[in-house]
Design a protein around this motif. Structure first.
Motif, PDB file in Angstrom:
ATOM      1  N   GLU A  92       4.271  12.930  -5.861  1.00 29.27           N
ATOM      2  CA  GLU A  92       5.564  12.267  -5.676  1.00 29.27           C
ATOM      3  C   GLU A  92       5.394  10.915  -4.994  1.00 29.27           C
ATOM      4  OE1 GLU A  92       8.280  16.349  -5.287  1.00 29.27           O
ATOM      5  OE2 GLU A  92       8.058  14.999  -3.569  1.00 29.27           O
ATOM      6  N   LEU A  93       4.460  10.835  -4.042  1.00 29.17           N
ATOM      7  CA  LEU A  93       4.231   9.561  -3.364  1.00 29.17           C
ATOM      8  C   LEU A  93       3.671   8.518  -4.332  1.00 29.17           C
ATOM      9  CD1 LEU A  93       4.159   7.922  -0.707  1.00 29.17           C
ATOM     10  CD2 LEU A  93       1.777   8.616  -0.495  1.00 29.17           C
ATOM     11  N   ILE A  94       2.713   8.917  -5.139  1.00 22.88           N
ATOM     12  CA  ILE A  94       2.125   7.984  -6.105  1.00 22.88           C
ATOM     13  C   ILE A  94       3.192   7.483  -7.070  1.00 22.88           C
ATOM     14  CG2 ILE A  94       0.505   7.820  -8.056  1.00 22.88           C
ATOM     15  CD1 ILE A  94      -1.265   9.846  -6.428  1.00 22.88           C
ATOM     16  N   ALA A  95       4.057   8.370  -7.527  1.00 19.67           N
ATOM     17  CA  ALA A  95       5.149   7.970  -8.421  1.00 19.67           C
ATOM     18  C   ALA A  95       6.103   7.008  -7.716  1.00 19.67           C
ATOM     19  CB  ALA A  95       5.899   9.207  -8.907  1.00 19.67           C
ATOM     20  N   LEU A  96       6.377   7.272  -6.446  1.00 21.97           N
ATOM     21  CA  LEU A  96       7.268   6.408  -5.664  1.00 21.97           C
ATOM     22  C   LEU A  96       6.680   5.015  -5.502  1.00 21.97           C
ATOM     23  CD1 LEU A  96       9.827   6.108  -3.866  1.00 21.97           C
ATOM     24  CD2 LEU A  96       8.419   6.898  -1.946  1.00 21.97           C
ATOM     25  N   VAL A  97       5.396   4.936  -5.150  1.00 22.57           N
ATOM     26  CA  VAL A  97       4.739   3.634  -4.983  1.00 22.57           C
ATOM     27  C   VAL A  97       4.748   2.851  -6.284  1.00 22.57           C
ATOM     28  CG1 VAL A  97       2.541   2.491  -4.481  1.00 22.57           C
ATOM     29  CG2 VAL A  97       3.278   4.418  -3.078  1.00 22.57           C
ATOM     30  N   ARG A  98       4.496   3.535  -7.391  1.00 27.03           N
ATOM     31  CA  ARG A  98       4.485   2.868  -8.691  1.00 27.03           C
ATOM     32  C   ARG A  98       5.864   2.369  -9.108  1.00 27.03           C
ATOM     33  NH1 ARG A  98       0.094   6.944 -11.561  1.00 27.03           N
ATOM     34  NH2 ARG A  98      -1.740   5.659 -11.047  1.00 27.03           N
ATOM     35  N   SER A  99       6.902   3.037  -8.614  1.00 26.78           N
ATOM     36  CA  SER A  99       8.271   2.618  -8.950  1.00 26.78           C
ATOM     37  C   SER A  99       8.738   1.447  -8.097  1.00 26.78           C
ATOM     38  CB  SER A  99       9.238   3.798  -8.782  1.00 26.78           C
ATOM     39  OG  SER A  99       9.430   4.114  -7.400  1.00 26.78           O
ATOM     40  N   GLN A 100       8.002   1.182  -6.987  1.00 23.18           N
ATOM     41  CA  GLN A 100       8.378   0.090  -6.078  1.00 23.18           C
ATOM     42  C   GLN A 100       7.147  -0.745  -5.739  1.00 23.18           C
ATOM     43  OE1 GLN A 100      10.630   1.482  -2.625  1.00 23.18           O
ATOM     44  NE2 GLN A 100      11.264   3.304  -3.744  1.00 23.18           N
ATOM     45  N   PRO A 101       6.526  -1.396  -6.718  1.00 21.78           N
ATOM     46  CA  PRO A 101       5.286  -2.143  -6.444  1.00 21.78           C
ATOM     47  C   PRO A 101       5.471  -3.215  -5.374  1.00 21.78           C
ATOM     48  CG  PRO A 101       6.215  -2.741  -8.579  1.00 21.78           C
ATOM     49  CD  PRO A 101       6.964  -1.542  -8.116  1.00 21.78           C
ATOM     50  N   GLY A 102       4.561  -3.192  -4.382  1.00 28.82           N
ATOM     51  CA  GLY A 102       4.599  -4.203  -3.328  1.00 28.82           C
ATOM     52  C   GLY A 102       5.648  -3.981  -2.268  1.00 28.82           C
ATOM     53  N   LYS A 103       6.420  -2.910  -2.357  1.00 24.85           N
ATOM     54  CA  LYS A 103       7.513  -2.694  -1.406  1.00 24.85           C
ATOM     55  C   LYS A 103       7.088  -1.840  -0.201  1.00 24.85           C
ATOM     56  CE  LYS A 103      10.695  -4.885  -3.736  1.00 24.85           C
ATOM     57  NZ  LYS A 103      11.793  -4.145  -4.411  1.00 24.85           N
ATOM     58  N   LEU A 104       6.143  -0.944  -0.408  1.00 21.70           N
ATOM     59  CA  LEU A 104       5.720  -0.059   0.680  1.00 21.70           C
ATOM     60  C   LEU A 104       4.457  -0.602   1.352  1.00 21.70           C
ATOM     61  CD1 LEU A 104       6.242   3.458  -0.943  1.00 21.70           C
ATOM     62  CD2 LEU A 104       7.791   2.211   0.553  1.00 21.70           C
ATOM     63  N   SER A 105       4.341  -0.334   2.649  1.00 21.97           N
ATOM     64  CA  SER A 105       3.169  -0.793   3.402  1.00 21.97           C
ATOM     65  C   SER A 105       2.492   0.391   4.081  1.00 21.97           C
ATOM     66  CB  SER A 105       3.575  -1.831   4.446  1.00 21.97           C
ATOM     67  OG  SER A 105       4.511  -1.284   5.359  1.00 21.97           O
ATOM     68  N   TYR A 106       1.214   0.207   4.348  1.00 18.35           N
ATOM     69  CA  TYR A 106       0.470   1.247   5.051  1.00 18.35           C
ATOM     70  C   TYR A 106      -0.223   0.654   6.269  1.00 18.35           C
ATOM     71  CZ  TYR A 106      -4.117  -0.289   3.197  1.00 18.35           C
ATOM     72  OH  TYR A 106      -5.256  -0.995   2.906  1.00 18.35           O
ATOM     73  N   GLY A 107      -0.312   1.452   7.317  1.00 18.91           N
ATOM     74  CA  GLY A 107      -0.978   1.007   8.538  1.00 18.91           C
ATOM     75  C   GLY A 107      -2.400   1.526   8.589  1.00 18.91           C
ATOM     76  N   SER A 108      -3.207   0.873   9.412  1.00 17.42           N
ATOM     77  CA  SER A 108      -4.579   1.335   9.638  1.00 17.42           C
ATOM     78  C   SER A 108      -4.988   0.997  11.056  1.00 17.42           C
ATOM     79  CB  SER A 108      -5.552   0.683   8.651  1.00 17.42           C
ATOM     80  OG  SER A 108      -5.889  -0.633   9.069  1.00 17.42           O
ATOM     81  N   SER A 109      -6.163   1.474  11.448  1.00 17.18           N
ATOM     82  CA  SER A 109      -6.691   1.179  12.783  1.00 17.18           C
ATOM     83  C   SER A 109      -7.471  -0.128  12.801  1.00 17.18           C
ATOM     84  CB  SER A 109      -7.578   2.331  13.262  1.00 17.18           C
ATOM     85  OG  SER A 109      -6.799   3.485  13.479  1.00 17.18           O
ATOM     86  N   GLY A 110      -7.287  -0.949  11.779  1.00 18.20           N
ATOM     87  CA  GLY A 110      -7.929  -2.255  11.737  1.00 18.20           C
ATOM     88  C   GLY A 110      -8.668  -2.481  10.431  1.00 18.20           C
ATOM     89  N   THR A 111      -8.848  -3.736  10.076  1.00 19.02           N
ATOM     90  CA  THR A 111      -9.575  -4.095   8.860  1.00 19.02           C
ATOM     91  C   THR A 111     -11.004  -3.563   8.914  1.00 19.02           C
ATOM     92  OG1 THR A 111      -8.260  -6.097   8.552  1.00 19.02           O
ATOM     93  CG2 THR A 111     -10.402  -6.024   7.448  1.00 19.02           C
ATOM     94  N   GLY A 112     -11.396  -2.857   7.870  1.00 15.60           N
ATOM     95  CA  GLY A 112     -12.735  -2.294   7.814  1.00 15.60           C
ATOM     96  C   GLY A 112     -12.864  -0.924   8.442  1.00 15.60           C
ATOM     97  N   SER A 113     -11.803  -0.413   9.050  1.00 14.96           N
ATOM     98  CA  SER A 113     -11.849   0.948   9.605  1.00 14.96           C
ATOM     99  C   SER A 113     -11.859   1.942   8.453  1.00 14.96           C
ATOM    100  CB  SER A 113     -10.635   1.207  10.500  1.00 14.96           C
ATOM    101  OG  SER A 113      -9.437   1.181   9.729  1.00 14.96           O
ATOM    102  N   ILE A 114     -12.282   3.163   8.731  1.00  7.97           N
ATOM    103  CA  ILE A 114     -12.295   4.175   7.684  1.00  7.97           C
ATOM    104  C   ILE A 114     -10.881   4.447   7.177  1.00  7.97           C
ATOM    105  CG2 ILE A 114     -12.193   6.120   9.306  1.00  7.97           C
ATOM    106  CD1 ILE A 114     -14.002   7.667   7.362  1.00  7.97           C
ATOM    107  N   HIS A 115      -9.883   4.310   8.048  1.00  9.13           N
ATOM    108  CA  HIS A 115      -8.491   4.519   7.647  1.00  9.13           C
ATOM    109  C   HIS A 115      -8.077   3.463   6.621  1.00  9.13           C
ATOM    110  CE1 HIS A 115      -9.244   5.611  11.861  1.00  9.13           C
ATOM    111  NE2 HIS A 115      -8.507   6.676  11.626  1.00  9.13           N
TER     112      HIS A 115
END
Length: 317
Positions: free
Chosen positions: A135-158
């Protein structure tokens, strides 16, 4: 003469291994105190101190994303008295992320034992209209560029685990880097980002309170810490495999019997009941691998992250 030299060398090496250790051992953690590598180093170090009969002194050498402390160990005398506790970032990610490193992880360090691994939980804000990965993949595909994701920094495993998902599935989501889970998880709770990867302990309380949803774990098998949560691989992304790993290392050239002695004691330490219980609280599954198994895993990780970093376009000068 050559034979005599070999015989003398053999007896010196054997004697040093039999006598080892005869003074305290420094354990370098290339991060600030209080993080997961630091906590694990102190837990395992205390047990190893008891079994080896010498104190293992943990020292934090943070700086440059872990490069400072790792480099110190890589350049240390290979006598078993300076060790390193490091995660996959120092061994398999940084070599591809940074233009130049003062050490080569596969040549300048020798693995002693993989102490433990941890699954990453794929978490979404409760307001996100998805209850599973499909469902998440379908949601992201229906709203390209609209959702964002966080991480613990550039190059982190996250960051890289999410980028692998993004590139592999052709998703359009925006990366928002933070300085650790202490910033990224509150951003998720506040709705500044829609999703992220995080260790189970950092989101478990919010999950139980109904503030976030855990859709999957990043490991190839379900985590013993959360057996009810499916893997990303079984949720429609075959072969997906990202595991946080923390291991013990020594400088390359450390006598093999000293490495073997340390490895056996590390493996014994991580299986002690009180350590296992504390690891569970931290979201860590104890391993206690051999040096050979760790070397094989490091080579595989090195090659995998070379591909992932290149595909993500991440670089730090």
């Amino acid at each position: 003469m050559k034979f005599l030299v070999l015989v003398i060398s053999f007896f010196i090496t054997t004697a040093s291994a039999q006598d080892y250790p005869n003074r305290p051992i420094r354990v370098i953690v290339p991060y600030a105190a209080g993080g997961l590598p630091d906590t694990m180093a102190r837990l395992v170090g205390q047990k190893m101190s008891e079994s080896l009969g010498q104190q293992m002194v943990v020292e934090n050498r943070g700086g440059a994303g872990g490069i400072v402390g790792t480099s110190e160990v890589a350049k240390a005398a290979p006598d078993g008295y300076v060790l390193l506790v490091a995660d996959v970032g120092q061994i398999a990610i940084n070599p591809h992320l940074f233009a130049k490193l003062p050490y080569d992880p596969l040549k300048d360090l020798v693995g002693v034992s993989l102490m433990g691994t941890s699954a990453l939980c794929f978490v979404v804000c409760f307001s996100v209209l998805a209850s599973n990965m499909a469902e998440l993949i379908a949601l992201v595909r229906s709203q390209p560029g609209k959702l964002s994701y966080g991480s613990s920094g550039t190059g982190s495993i996250h960051h890289l685990a999410t980028e692998a998902l993004k590139v592999g599935l052709g998703l359009d989501i925006v990366h928002v880097p933070y300085k650790g889970a202490g910033q990224s998880v509150p951003a998720l709770l506040g709705g500044q980002v829609a999703l992220l990867y995080a260790a189970l302990p950092s989101v478990e309380g919010h999950f139980k309170a109904g503030k976030v949803k855990i859709l999957a774990v990043s490991t190839p098998q379900r985590s013993p810490q959360a057996p009810e949560v499916p893997t990303v691989a079984e949720s429609g992304v075959p072969g997906y495999d990202f595991v946080a790993e923390i291991a013990l290392y020594a400088p390359a050239g450390t006598p093999a019997d000293i490495v073997a002695k340390l490895s056996a004691q590390a493996a014994r330490a991580v299986k002690q009941p009180d350590v296992v219980a504390r690891f569970k609280q931290l979201g860590i599954d104890p391993v206690g691998s051999t040096p050979e198994a760790l070397a094989q895993q490091n080579r595989a990780n090195y090659e995998k992250y070379a591909r992932v970093v290149k595909a993500s376009g991440a670089k730090i000068d």
